[in-house]
Design an enzyme around this catalytic site. Structure first.
Site, PDB file in Angstrom:
ATOM      1  N   ASP A   1       0.825  -1.202   0.000  1.00  0.00           N
ATOM      2  CA  ASP A   1       0.000   0.000   0.000  1.00  0.00           C
ATOM      3  C   ASP A   1       0.870   1.268   0.000  1.00  0.00           C
ATOM      4  O   ASP A   1       1.849   1.352   0.765  1.00  0.00           O
ATOM      5  CB  ASP A   1      -0.862  -0.030   1.273  1.00  0.00           C
TER       6      ASP A   1
ATOM      7  N   HIS B   1     -10.320  -1.396  -5.775  1.00  0.00           N
ATOM      8  CA  HIS B   1     -11.309  -1.008  -4.760  1.00  0.00           C
ATOM      9  C   HIS B   1     -11.353   0.501  -4.537  1.00  0.00           C
ATOM     10  O   HIS B   1     -12.173   0.979  -3.756  1.00  0.00           O
ATOM     11  CB  HIS B   1     -10.979  -1.716  -3.447  1.00  0.00           C
TER      12      HIS B   1
HETATM   13  C1  NOJ Z   1      -4.426   2.977  -0.808  1.00  0.00           C
HETATM   14  C2  NOJ Z   1      -5.531   1.985  -0.621  1.00  0.00           C
HETATM   15  O1  NOJ Z   1      -5.754   1.306  -1.818  1.00  0.00           O
HETATM   16  C3  NOJ Z   1      -6.734   2.762  -0.138  1.00  0.00           C
HETATM   17  O2  NOJ Z   1      -7.905   1.999  -0.136  1.00  0.00           O
HETATM   18  C4  NOJ Z   1      -6.415   3.308   1.221  1.00  0.00           C
HETATM   19  O3  NOJ Z   1      -7.457   4.146   1.650  1.00  0.00           O
HETATM   20  C5  NOJ Z   1      -5.117   4.120   1.219  1.00  0.00           C
HETATM   21  N1  NOJ Z   1      -4.082   3.503   0.465  1.00  0.00           N
HETATM   22  C6  NOJ Z   1      -4.617   4.318   2.617  1.00  0.00           C
HETATM   23  O4  NOJ Z   1      -4.154   3.102   3.147  1.00  0.00           O
END
Ligand code: NOJ
Length: 531
Positions: A205, A316
């Protein structure tokens, strides 16, 4: 790096793999509490095997208060009870393995939840754990104004400590300080825990944010970024056979080449976002297919032989492909069109749950919205804009569009659950669902299935080089060549019927229309292959 890993990496055996992304909250609810779970995924492995995917990227299932649906982790070593137990997870790894499917864990290590023990200890005044995060005093904060990606100030004041902590996302997601070696060692230990359990890969992430440059107020691409990734590789996944992918919103082609360096020193591949966010404004609703062609061309050409990209339009966090680039009126045709365009390029395709049956965005009301990012956006934007303007943005861009429950059949709640789900089901489930898609041999599902199979059968899809063919604004066309073979894709980007003088070499290999005609019909897309 161990010898097996090097051998595997040299062969780059991930190059013909296809990954399927599962958002567990919305995939399948096995215990009818309205929330998807791990046993729900286990129950659908036959379906995924039928589609033919090699790996499943499972978005976070760790213990979490879920202010950001699991991207706020409270304990990296446990499964959240709402998703099941560690035994369920072990069973998922086992059962998937029996089908030759590997599990990819989602590693959220730029930040933890403020419910994590480390953060709780920091709040109690434990200096060691304060240094795990980015706590700063008022003078520093005033000199370094930073906005959170989810809106508002990225610094949160803690009265007891008279300090502020950094959160680039929600205020319950505190950024870790990767410049602290102890933090990095904790991350590597945690990665090894999951590797030893048998997971086959990781998606990292917002990994481009782990090295920050406060002087430049820059939260990504800092000076230690690639050094930390190399260290992580050496101390964890580099010693195993894995598929790793970094989520990097700020990567350009130069960074992408480093992240996916074929020497195996960083990740297998990278998620770049220029083709998604070419306006750099998350809430921009217009699209520009001409720009899109140029961006694909740039990445395809510059990474050829020097790196490896992923291929995706959906995840997502993004609106549904057909609603964004296709046309709901031509749902199956445009779904097939963009699947063919994407899957015929070089890179590793990622399919997001429901993409393969052509799920779409839905028309949200304020009460139905669930996503923290969209709600924050709404609350800010409504101060200066009309309700209709703000809701139009939400309907077109909000992450909730991707998070409606998977539509399995035409029974209540689309067969996702017997109870009212945590987020509303798209009303079109009676029409758009897995059961129906499987029954119709011409459905979009079978286009995806075929494209996945072709990636394993036709080396040109994996190895071929890439050149755009200029057939004017109305067409997206490209050619790939490999060992004397040629693959040509021609796609009509418009609704209008078009005549084309261009004659592609080779046999018509695949099309999104049943019968061949001379002219290109609405969004008609053809692939020609000459061997
Ligand atoms: C990217 C993730 O894909 C997203 O869903 C998330 O809100 C942010 N990073 C923070 O972790």
């Amino acid at each position: 790096m161990n010898a097996d890993y090097i051998k595997w990496r040299d062969n780059m055996s991930f190059k013909n793999k296809v990954v399927y992304q599962i958002y567990p909250m919305s995939f399948m609810d096995s215990n009818n509490d309205g929330m998807g779970d791990i046993r729900g995924i286990i129950g659908k492995l036959d379906y995924l095997e039928n589609l033919g995917v090699d790996m499943l990227w499972i978005t976070p299932v760790y213990s979490s208060p879920k202010f950001d649906n699991g991207y706020d982790i409270a304990d990296y070593y446990n499964i959240d009870p709402q998703f099941g137990t560690m035994e369920d997870f072990d069973e998922l790894i086992e059962k998937a393995k029996e089908k030759n499917i590997g599990i990819i864990m989602d590693i959220v290590a730029n930040h933890t939840s403020t419910h994590h023990d480390w953060f709780k200890k920091a709040l109690l005044g434990d200096k060691k754990y304060q240094d795990f995060y980015v706590f700063r005093d008022k003078a520093f904060v005033e000199k370094h104004p930073i906005n959170s990606i989810f809106g508002g100030d990225a610094w949160e004041y803690v009265e007891e400590l008279n300090l502020y902590y950094l959160h680039n996302f929600d205020k319950t997601q505190a950024d870790l300080d990767w410049d602290n070696e102890e933090v990095r060692e904790e991350v590597y230990k945690m990665l090894n825990f999951w590797l030893n359990k048998g997971v086959k890969g990781f998606r990292f992430d917002v990994i481009d944010m782990i090295s920050k440059e406060f002087d430049k107020l820059s939260m990504s691409n800092g000076p230690k970024l690639h050094e930390y990734i190399k260290e992580m590789n050496k101390k964890s996944f580099g010693n195993f056979e894995t598929l790793t992918v970094g989520e990097t919103w700020s990567a350009d082609t130069e960074h992408a080449k480093l992240y996916s360096n074929p020497d195996g020193s960083e990740f297998s591949m990278v998620f770049t976002f220029e083709h998604i966010m070419y306006t750099m404004n998350k809430w921009e609703t217009t699209i520009d297919k001409q720009k899109l062609k140029g961006i694909f061309e740039k990445y395809q050409k510059e990474l050829f032989g020097k790196g490896w990209n992923s291929l995706f339009f959906n995840n997502h966090d993004l609106p549904r492909l057909i609603s964004r680039y296709g046309e709901e009126e031509y749902r199956e045709i445009t779904g097939k069109q963009w699947a063919m365009i994407l899957h015929s390029m070089a890179g590793t395709p990622f399919i997001y749950q429901g993409e393969e049956i052509g799920m779409t965005n839905r028309a949200w009301t304020r009460e139905e919205m669930r996503d923290v990012e969209a709600i924050n956006y709404y609350n800010e934007a409504i101060k200066t804009h009309e309700e209709s303007y703000v809701m139009d943005k939400v309907r077109k861009i909000s992450r909730d569009n991707a998070r409606t429950p998977m539509q399995w059949d035409d029974s209540d709640y689309g067969g996702f659950s017997k109870e009212n789900p945590w987020i509303i089901v798209n009303e079109n489930y009676k029409d758009i669902n897995v059961k129906k898609a499987l029954e119709d041999k011409d459905s979009l599902f079978y286009t995806y299935k075929k494209l996945i199979k072709l990636r394993k059968e036709e080396e040109i899809l994996v190895e071929g080089d890439f050149n755009l063919i200029d057939l004017g604004e109305d067409f997206f066309a490209y050619k790939r060549t490999y060992k004397g073979q040629e693959l040509i894709l021609v796609s009509n980007l418009t609704k209008e019927e078009k005549t084309l003088d261009f004659v592609a070499k080779g046999e018509l290999f695949m099309s999104n229309y049943e019968k061949e005609e001379k002219n290109y019909r609405s969004y008609e897309t053809r692939i020609y292959l000459s061997k």
